[in-house]
Design a protein around this motif. Structure first.
Motif, PDB file in Angstrom:
ATOM      1  N   GLY A 217       0.777  -1.209  -0.164  1.00  0.00           N
ATOM      2  CA  GLY A 217      -0.046  -0.299  -0.056  1.00  0.00           C
ATOM      3  C   GLY A 217       0.786   1.137   0.027  1.00  0.00           C
ATOM      4  N   TYR A 218       0.213   2.619   0.343  1.00  0.00           N
ATOM      5  CA  TYR A 218       0.838   3.669   0.374  1.00  0.00           C
ATOM      6  C   TYR A 218       0.273   4.614   1.274  1.00  0.00           C
ATOM      7  N   PHE A 219       1.085   5.439   1.676  1.00  0.00           N
ATOM      8  CA  PHE A 219       0.771   6.800   2.488  1.00  0.00           C
ATOM      9  C   PHE A 219       0.310   7.791   1.647  1.00  0.00           C
ATOM     10  N   PHE A 220      -0.916   8.405   2.290  1.00  0.00           N
ATOM     11  CA  PHE A 220      -1.621   9.662   1.477  1.00  0.00           C
ATOM     12  C   PHE A 220      -0.459  10.685   1.545  1.00  0.00           C
ATOM     13  N   LYS A 262       5.031   7.387  -0.456  1.00  0.00           N
ATOM     14  CA  LYS A 262       5.614   6.311   0.363  1.00  0.00           C
ATOM     15  C   LYS A 262       5.040   4.800   0.303  1.00  0.00           C
ATOM     16  N   HIS A 263       5.802   4.221  -0.459  1.00  0.00           N
ATOM     17  CA  HIS A 263       5.077   2.675  -0.617  1.00  0.00           C
ATOM     18  C   HIS A 263       5.595   1.764   0.255  1.00  0.00           C
ATOM     19  N   ILE A 264       4.790   0.850   0.830  1.00  0.00           N
ATOM     20  CA  ILE A 264       5.211   0.039   1.752  1.00  0.00           C
ATOM     21  C   ILE A 264       4.735  -1.241   1.609  1.00  0.00           C
ATOM     22  N   VAL A 265       5.479  -2.202   2.217  1.00  0.00           N
ATOM     23  CA  VAL A 265       5.046  -3.784   2.290  1.00  0.00           C
ATOM     24  C   VAL A 265       5.009  -4.101   3.759  1.00  0.00           C
ATOM     25  N   LEU A 266       3.993  -4.765   3.838  1.00  0.00           N
ATOM     26  CA  LEU A 266       3.212  -5.097   5.059  1.00  0.00           C
ATOM     27  C   LEU A 266       3.434  -6.585   5.611  1.00  0.00           C
ATOM     28  N   ASP A 267       4.031  -7.035   6.804  1.00  0.00           N
ATOM     29  CA  ASP A 267       3.939  -8.322   7.166  1.00  0.00           C
ATOM     30  C   ASP A 267       2.745  -8.384   8.071  1.00  0.00           C
ATOM     31  N   THR A 268       1.618  -9.349   7.712  1.00  0.00           N
ATOM     32  CA  THR A 268       0.470  -9.272   8.573  1.00  0.00           C
ATOM     33  C   THR A 268       0.752  -9.978   9.803  1.00  0.00           C
TER      34      THR A 268
END
Length: 288
Positions: A217-220, A262-268
Motif C-alpha cells: 500500500g502507500y501513505f497519502f 511512500k509505498h510500503i510492504v506489510l507483514d500481516t
C-alpha cells in the motif's frame, strides 16, 4: 521186410548244466559283493568329509525355523505381535494429537488473553475448510446465523507482539452466512482494500495489493515519516472496519518517483498458512 533203424539223439548231460549255472551264480555273487565293499568305502569317505557341513546347514535351518516361529509361528505369538502393533499405532495417534495441541498452544493462549482483556464481543469459531491454495484467503467456519452471525461481521484472532502484549489482529470479513456455517474472505484477498494508520505517527494510507503472504500500500502524505517495524492498524475512516484493529508491521518501504508517495510492504499479524481457530467480532446492530 527190412527194419528201419532210427538213431536216438543224446540229451545233454543235466549235471553239466547244473554245475555251469552254479559257477555262474557264484561268480556274480562274488563280483557284486566285491563292488559293494568298494562302494561302502567311498560312501564312508564322502560322509566323513561332508558331515561338518551337514551339521552346520542343519543348525542354520533349525535356527531359521525357530525365528520364523517367533515372528509368524504359533497363534499365541501372532496374537502378541498384533497386540504390539495395535499398541504402537495407538501411541502414534496420541503423539500426533499431542503435537497438534502443542502447535495450537499459542493460538489457545492468545485467544484466552484476548477474550479476557478485550472490550469487543467475540465468538470463538473453528476453521472447517478453505479454497484451494496454500493460504487461507477464503475459508469456512463452523458458526452461522443460528449463532447470531451475519454478513459484514469481522473475523479476528489474538496476536502477540514483541512486547508480549496481545492485540486484536484482523483476519477477514464474513461474506455469506448459512445456518451453521459462514464464508470468510481474508484480508489477503486481492479485492480487499483497507484504510490504515501508522500507530507511531498517525499518518494514514491504504492497502490495495498483495505480495506473497503480505500486503502492499502507500501513505497519502508524501512527507509521511516511515520506519521499518512501524505497527499498522485500521484507521476507522470507513464503517466497514472499526479503528485500531491490528493489521501488521512495515517490513520495507520506498518513495516512488512518479508520485513521490511512500509505498510500503506489510507483514500481516496473522499466519495465513495455518488457521485453526478464529473469533468473530460481532458488529453492533444498526440503529434506525
Amino acid at each position: 521186410m527190412s527194419r528201419i533203424r532210427t538213431r536216438r539223439r543224446r540229451r545233454p548231460n543235466r549235471r553239466i548244466y547244473f554245475w555251469a549255472m552254479t559257477v555262474a551264480l557264484l561268480a556274480m555273487i562274488f563280483i557284486t559283493a566285491n563292488q559293494r565293499t568298494r562302494l561302502n568305502f567311498a560312501e564312508n569317505a564322502i560322509g566323513t568329509v561332508l558331515m561338518p557341513f551337514q551339521k552346520a546347514v542343519t543348525s542354520m535351518m533349525e535356527g531359521a525355523s525357530k525365528a520364523g516361529d517367533r515372528l509368524f509361528g504359533t497363534p499365541a505369538l501372532r496374537r502378541e505381535f498384533e497386540e504390539i502393533q495395535a499398541e504402537n499405532e495407538k501411541l502414534r495417534e496420541e503423539n500426533r494429537a499431542l503435537q497438534e495441541v502443542v502447535a495450537k498452544e499459542p493460538y489457545l493462549k492468545n485467544e484466552y488473553r484476548l477474550l479476557t482483556e478485550t472490550e469487543y464481543e467475540l465468538m470463538p469459531a473453528i476453521v472447517t475448510g478453505k479454497e484451494s491454495g496454500g493460504l487461507f484467503v477464503r475459508f469456512t467456519i463452523d458458526k452461522g446465523s443460528r449463532h447470531g452471525i451475519k454478513e459484514g461481521d469481522l473475523v479476528v484472532l489474538g496476536t502477540e507482539l514483541p512486547d508480549e502484549s496481545v492485540v486484536t489482529a484482523l483476519v477477514g470479513r464474513i461474506v455469506s452466512v448459512g445456518d451453521r456455517w459462514s464464508q470468510v474472505t481474508g484480508i489477503l484477498d486481492e479485492t480487499t482494500n483497507l484504510s490504515f494508520k501508522d500507530v507511531r505517527t498517525q499518518h494514514f494510507g491504504v492497502l490495495d495489493g498483495r505480495t506473497g503472504d503480505g500486503l502492499t500500500g502507500y501513505f497519502f502524505d508524501t512527507d509521511a515519516d516511515v520506519l521499518i517495524g512501524d505497527s499498522i492498524v485500521t484507521s476507522g475512516l470507513t464503517p466497514t472496519y472499526p479503528a485500531d484493529l491490528y493489521i501488521g508491521e512495515i517490513i520495507s518501504f520506498e518513495t516512488a518517483e512518479h508520485d513521490r508517495m511512500k509505498h510500503i510492504v506489510l507483514d500481516t499479524g496473522v499466519d495465513f498458512s495455518q488457521l485453526y481457530r478464529v473469533m468473530v467480532l460481532k458488529q453492533p446492530e444498526e440503529r434506525p
